[in-house]
Design a protein around this motif. Structure first.
Motif, PDB file in Angstrom:
ATOM      1  N   ASN A 115      -2.237  -3.364 -11.755  1.00  0.00           N
ATOM      2  CA  ASN A 115      -0.869  -3.656 -11.342  1.00  0.00           C
ATOM      3  C   ASN A 115      -0.340  -2.760 -10.238  1.00  0.00           C
ATOM      4  OD1 ASN A 115       0.095  -5.808 -13.377  1.00  0.00           O
ATOM      5  ND2 ASN A 115      -0.861  -4.283 -14.683  1.00  0.00           N
ATOM      6  N   SER A 116      -1.089  -1.709  -9.886  1.00  0.00           N
ATOM      7  CA  SER A 116      -0.667  -0.860  -8.769  1.00  0.00           C
ATOM      8  C   SER A 116      -1.407  -1.209  -7.479  1.00  0.00           C
ATOM      9  CB  SER A 116      -0.885   0.623  -9.100  1.00  0.00           C
ATOM     10  OG  SER A 116      -2.259   0.889  -9.326  1.00  0.00           O
ATOM     11  N   GLY A 145       2.983  -6.117 -16.027  1.00  0.00           N
ATOM     12  CA  GLY A 145       3.080  -5.821 -14.603  1.00  0.00           C
ATOM     13  C   GLY A 145       3.863  -6.876 -13.848  1.00  0.00           C
ATOM     14  N   SER A 203       7.534  -6.404 -14.535  1.00  0.00           N
ATOM     15  CA  SER A 203       8.012  -5.206 -13.846  1.00  0.00           C
ATOM     16  C   SER A 203       8.211  -5.452 -12.355  1.00  0.00           C
ATOM     17  CB  SER A 203       7.015  -4.063 -14.060  1.00  0.00           C
ATOM     18  OG  SER A 203       7.454  -2.884 -13.419  1.00  0.00           O
ATOM     19  N   TRP A 204       7.226  -6.082 -11.706  1.00  0.00           N
ATOM     20  CA  TRP A 204       7.337  -6.370 -10.278  1.00  0.00           C
ATOM     21  C   TRP A 204       8.426  -7.404 -10.003  1.00  0.00           C
ATOM     22  CZ3 TRP A 204       5.897  -3.605  -6.369  1.00  0.00           C
ATOM     23  CH2 TRP A 204       4.775  -2.785  -6.441  1.00  0.00           C
ATOM     24  N   TYR A 261      11.720  -5.676 -10.114  1.00  0.00           N
ATOM     25  CA  TYR A 261      11.849  -4.852  -8.911  1.00  0.00           C
ATOM     26  C   TYR A 261      12.259  -5.710  -7.720  1.00  0.00           C
ATOM     27  CZ  TYR A 261      10.293  -2.139  -4.855  1.00  0.00           C
ATOM     28  OH  TYR A 261      10.224  -1.496  -3.642  1.00  0.00           O
ATOM     29  N   LYS A 281       3.644  -4.017  -0.633  1.00  0.00           N
ATOM     30  CA  LYS A 281       4.173  -4.109  -1.998  1.00  0.00           C
ATOM     31  C   LYS A 281       4.400  -5.560  -2.397  1.00  0.00           C
ATOM     32  CE  LYS A 281       6.330   0.459  -2.002  1.00  0.00           C
ATOM     33  NZ  LYS A 281       5.819   0.856  -0.681  1.00  0.00           N
ATOM     34  N   ALA A 329       2.609  -7.434  -5.557  1.00  0.00           N
ATOM     35  CA  ALA A 329       3.414  -8.151  -6.543  1.00  0.00           C
ATOM     36  C   ALA A 329       2.967  -9.605  -6.665  1.00  0.00           C
ATOM     37  CB  ALA A 329       4.892  -8.084  -6.154  1.00  0.00           C
ATOM     38  N   ARG A 347       3.801   0.004 -11.513  1.00  0.00           N
ATOM     39  CA  ARG A 347       4.701  -0.208 -10.376  1.00  0.00           C
ATOM     40  C   ARG A 347       5.290   1.107  -9.897  1.00  0.00           C
ATOM     41  NH1 ARG A 347      10.019  -0.456  -9.946  1.00  0.00           N
ATOM     42  NH2 ARG A 347      10.338  -0.615 -12.204  1.00  0.00           N
ATOM     43  N   LYS A 348       5.667   1.975 -10.832  1.00  0.00           N
ATOM     44  CA  LYS A 348       6.228   3.273 -10.448  1.00  0.00           C
ATOM     45  C   LYS A 348       5.187   4.100  -9.680  1.00  0.00           C
ATOM     46  CE  LYS A 348       9.403   3.429 -14.391  1.00  0.00           C
ATOM     47  NZ  LYS A 348      10.628   3.261 -13.569  1.00  0.00           N
ATOM     48  N   LEU A 355       4.798   2.742  -6.163  1.00  0.00           N
ATOM     49  CA  LEU A 355       5.929   3.056  -5.297  1.00  0.00           C
ATOM     50  C   LEU A 355       5.995   4.546  -4.968  1.00  0.00           C
ATOM     51  CD1 LEU A 355       8.703   0.842  -6.963  1.00  0.00           C
ATOM     52  CD2 LEU A 355       7.373   0.341  -4.907  1.00  0.00           C
TER      53      LEU A 355
END
Length: 305
Positions: A67-68, A106, A109-110, A113, A227, A231, A276-277, A280
């Motif tokens: 997810n990153s 994920g 979360s995205w 965001y 990003k 996502a 996600r954190k 970012l």
């Protein structure tokens, strides 16, 4: 101004925070209750924890990576399962099931965001359409593979090794790409995303990974927001793995190891929320270069073994 009046904004601001706190706490308790209910269906819980408890860290690691960077968690799971001598069907089914946890977390979360930070951002224009279009054709590709019995051209071991090496090289290239960032997805991109989604869905049916990676790499090479590309890949992967649930989760013929998923699944949820954190906070290029090297090495070792 009266001192009493100065307290009003503070109380007004704290109310939504308190509501959000209780809502999150209620959700955590609900998920813990669901996990305990699921765990109660297995015999010898202490033996279960001793044998499979460590796989919670596998779930966290795979989901953070997936997810990153946009690459599916199967890139982590399949080599581990191969080293444990799982059968091909067990590896793929278990990987799919764990990703249903991690990629969903994920994707949520995205999506939050995007809604909070980029709803009106021109660089994210077309994000929802691109994700849904690619996901639709990915699901179509997955089920075409199943219904038409389109088998992998080689064993899971060989196919995954080659795919990992090619994927790692592609990630390096996309990370070093100097293509200027465009402001929006062009109409031609939707056509390519449909094709990538369809054939990526077929590859995902074979390896439990594929479509999310291909979508991310394409969008990055096209010069779109990194990003946003990640996502999009995460959401496409989440929808695709859930489309496989009638086979790998709810079917009585499923080969997934549910005891392992009992621990790796919650770990994947944690990793999916943290990813996600991390994406970012750290430079995306650093993340992608690190994991691409790891993928290439893993694929090379598996191919040589």
């Amino acid at each position: 101004m009266s001192p009493l009046n100065t307290l009003v904004p503070s109380n007004t601001q704290s109310a939504p925070r308190l509501t959000r706190h209780y809502r999150n706490l209620s959700l955590i308790l609900l998920l813990c209750g669901a996990w305990l209910f699921w765990a109660s269906h297995f015999h010898s819980p202490f033996d279960l924890i001793q044998e499979y408890g460590r796989f919670i860290f596998l779930g966290i690691t795979g989901a953070i990576f997936a997810n990153s960077t946009g690459a599916g968690g199967g890139v982590i799971f399949i080599p581990v399962f191969s080293s444990l001598n799982f059968s091909e069907s067990q590896s793929v089914a278990t990987s799919f099931m764990i990703q249903c946890f991690g990629m969903t977390a994920g994707a949520i979360s995205w999506s939050l965001y995007y809604k909070k930070r980029h709803l009106e951002d021109a660089a994210w224009s077309g994000f929802v359409k691109a994700a849904l279009l690619a996901a639709f054709f990915s699901v179509l590709g997955f089920w075409s593979s199943q219904l038409l019995q389109l088998n992998s051209p080689s064993s899971l071991h060989t196919s995954f090794s080659i795919f990992s090496i090619v994927l790692g090289i592609a990630i390096v290239i996309s990370s070093k790409s100097s293509t200027p960032i465009t402001r929006a997805i062009m109409p031609v991109d939707f056509l390519w995303l449909a094709l990538i989604g369809y054939f990526g869905g077929i590859i995902t049916a074979w390896l439990s990974v594929g479509v999310g990676e291909l979508v991310v790499i394409y969008l990055m090479l096209r010069g779109l927001c990194t990003k946003m590309a990640i996502a999009t890949g995460v959401i496409v992967s989440a929808i695709t793995v859930w489309s496989a649930s009638p086979i790998h989760i709810f079917s009585t013929n499923s080969h997934a190891l549910f005891e392992l998923v009992l621990f790796a699944g919650p770990g994947a949820v944690i990793g999916g929320l943290l990813a996600r954190k991390l994406a970012l906070y750290l430079p995306v290029k650093v993340l992608k270069l690190f994991f691409s090297i790891w993928i290439i090495l893993t694929g090379s070792v598996m191919l040589a073994s």
